[in-house]
Design an enzyme around this catalytic site. Structure first.
Site, PDB file in Angstrom:
ATOM      1  N   ARG A  62     -11.145  -5.623  -1.556  1.00 33.96           N
ATOM      2  CA  ARG A  62     -12.460  -5.772  -2.205  1.00 33.96           C
ATOM      3  C   ARG A  62     -13.374  -6.704  -1.421  1.00 33.96           C
ATOM      4  O   ARG A  62     -14.577  -6.678  -1.578  1.00 33.96           O
ATOM      5  CB  ARG A  62     -12.296  -6.339  -3.619  1.00 33.96           C
ATOM      6  CG  ARG A  62     -11.574  -5.439  -4.575  1.00 33.96           C
ATOM      7  CD  ARG A  62     -11.393  -6.125  -5.916  1.00 33.96           C
ATOM      8  NE  ARG A  62     -12.641  -6.559  -6.512  1.00 33.96           N
ATOM      9  CZ  ARG A  62     -13.500  -5.769  -7.128  1.00 33.96           C
ATOM     10  NH1 ARG A  62     -13.243  -4.481  -7.232  1.00 33.96           N
ATOM     11  NH2 ARG A  62     -14.605  -6.248  -7.635  1.00 33.96           N
ATOM     12  N   ASP A  98     -18.027 -10.898  -9.455  1.00 32.31           N
ATOM     13  CA  ASP A  98     -16.666 -10.906  -9.988  1.00 32.31           C
ATOM     14  C   ASP A  98     -16.369 -12.257 -10.627  1.00 32.31           C
ATOM     15  O   ASP A  98     -16.792 -13.295 -10.126  1.00 32.31           O
ATOM     16  CB  ASP A  98     -15.634 -10.676  -8.864  1.00 32.31           C
ATOM     17  CG  ASP A  98     -15.569  -9.219  -8.458  1.00 32.31           C
ATOM     18  OD1 ASP A  98     -16.267  -8.413  -9.086  1.00 32.31           O
ATOM     19  OD2 ASP A  98     -14.831  -8.922  -7.506  1.00 32.31           O
ATOM     20  N   GLU A 111      18.491 -10.293  -5.255  1.00 29.04           N
ATOM     21  CA  GLU A 111      18.418 -11.756  -5.440  1.00 29.04           C
ATOM     22  C   GLU A 111      17.524 -12.418  -4.394  1.00 29.04           C
ATOM     23  O   GLU A 111      17.442 -13.625  -4.325  1.00 29.04           O
ATOM     24  CB  GLU A 111      19.829 -12.360  -5.377  1.00 29.04           C
ATOM     25  CG  GLU A 111      20.750 -11.859  -6.463  1.00 29.04           C
ATOM     26  CD  GLU A 111      20.163 -12.014  -7.862  1.00 29.04           C
ATOM     27  OE1 GLU A 111      19.769 -13.135  -8.216  1.00 29.04           O
ATOM     28  OE2 GLU A 111      20.096 -11.011  -8.585  1.00 29.04           O
ATOM     29  N   PRO A 136       8.567 -14.803  -6.462  1.00 28.89           N
ATOM     30  CA  PRO A 136       8.116 -15.679  -7.555  1.00 28.89           C
ATOM     31  C   PRO A 136       8.158 -17.158  -7.171  1.00 28.89           C
ATOM     32  O   PRO A 136       7.610 -17.992  -7.869  1.00 28.89           O
ATOM     33  CB  PRO A 136       9.089 -15.372  -8.698  1.00 28.89           C
ATOM     34  CG  PRO A 136      10.142 -14.500  -8.157  1.00 28.89           C
ATOM     35  CD  PRO A 136       9.735 -13.992  -6.817  1.00 28.89           C
TER      36      PRO A 136
HETATM   37  N1  ADE Z   1       8.799 -10.477  -6.717  1.00 29.35           N
HETATM   38  C1  ADE Z   1       9.369 -10.604  -7.938  1.00 29.35           C
HETATM   39  N2  ADE Z   1       8.570 -11.251  -8.784  1.00 29.35           N
HETATM   40  C2  ADE Z   1       7.449 -11.573  -8.090  1.00 29.35           C
HETATM   41  C3  ADE Z   1       6.261 -12.260  -8.408  1.00 29.35           C
HETATM   42  N3  ADE Z   1       6.051 -12.774  -9.614  1.00 29.35           N
HETATM   43  N4  ADE Z   1       5.331 -12.401  -7.451  1.00 29.35           N
HETATM   44  C4  ADE Z   1       5.544 -11.916  -6.220  1.00 29.35           C
HETATM   45  N5  ADE Z   1       6.640 -11.253  -5.846  1.00 29.35           N
HETATM   46  C5  ADE Z   1       7.588 -11.081  -6.771  1.00 29.35           C
END
Ligand code: ADE
Length: 242
Positions: free
Chosen positions: A154, A169, A116, A89
């Protein structure tokens, strides 16, 4: 194109890999996907892949050795070393531009985190391209890796049939509008009819109607996608119709 997926949960992939478009692309040798179990790269008796964080805190951190050694071994397989992508994330946000960039690579190594996260030295040593699929936290990078594979394949020539061309697309380059509404038979269902314009056979008018639909939908739902040019095109079209 070759994908190598590095994960603690290799069992999550066969179902997805066996499905439809991807399966066909693999059968036709357009795509190769190799899934690698990080646990196989542990040297300790209990195949422990994670440990408590130095400095304290909740959760477990994936250890540096099995991940780095797994990736180094993968890099030796095949002609190209591969572009490493770490799903997290904290990465740059995936969008169609990033997908197009990744699709230029002959080989992607997708690192799926859990817990984590990885020991920072995994990132320091492998210097992966850190990618997030959105501002929310998943239980791990596996689903995110599938999203990357799905979006990238794709764009590989030959993967989509002619009828499924990706040119239209919503987010393909040069097309930043959402898609217009589609209809098929029956012509009427529960009092809802197919818009009459679609039954006229007038392709020019249909194309104009669809462009207008796309524009209006985008304006209502995702005005942020309308850059100056798309806004001008929409305005011009409405003026012509008035
Ligand atoms: N691992 C955990 N959350 C994630 C996300 N939002 N994007 C990519 N990998 C992740």
């Amino acid at each position: 194109m070759r994908f190598d997926v590095v994960t603690l949960f290799p069992g999550m992939f066969p179902g997805y890999l066996g499905q439809s478009l991807l399966n066909k692309a693999i059968e036709r040798s357009l795509v190769e996907v190799h899934v690698h179990d990080i646990r196989q790269w542990t040297r300790n008796k209990h195949q422990k892949v994670d440990d408590r964080p130095f400095g304290g805190g909740p959760g477990m951190v994936l250890c540096v050795e099995p991940v780095v050694e797994c990736v180094e071994s993968i890099r030796k397989q095949g002609a190209q070393p591969g572009h490493a992508v770490l799903l997290t994330p904290q990465g740059r946000r995936l969008n169609q531009c990033v997908v197009e960039e990744l699709a230029q690579q002959p080989r992607l190594i997708l690192l799926c985190g859990r817990y984590e996260g990885f020991d920072q030295r995994v990132i320091d040593i492998l210097q992966p391209d850190e990618v997030s699929i959105g501002d929310y936290v998943l239980n791990g990078g596996e689903v995110a890796a599938m999203v990357v594979i799905d979006a990238v394949i794709r764009l590989i020539p030959g993967v989509l049939g002619h009828a499924d061309s990706n040119q239209d697309d919503s987010f393909s380059t040069g097309n930043r509008l959402l898609e217009f509404a589609q209809y098929t038979r029956p012509r009427e269902y529960r009092g809802l009819s197919v818009p009459p314009i679609l039954l006229t056979g007038n392709h020019e008018e249909i194309a104009r109607w669809r462009r207008e639909q796309s524009y209006e939908k985008t304006r209502h739902r995702r005005a942020d996608l309308l850059d100056g040019r798309a806004r001008e095109d929409g305005a011009r079209e409405r003026k012509e119709q008035a």
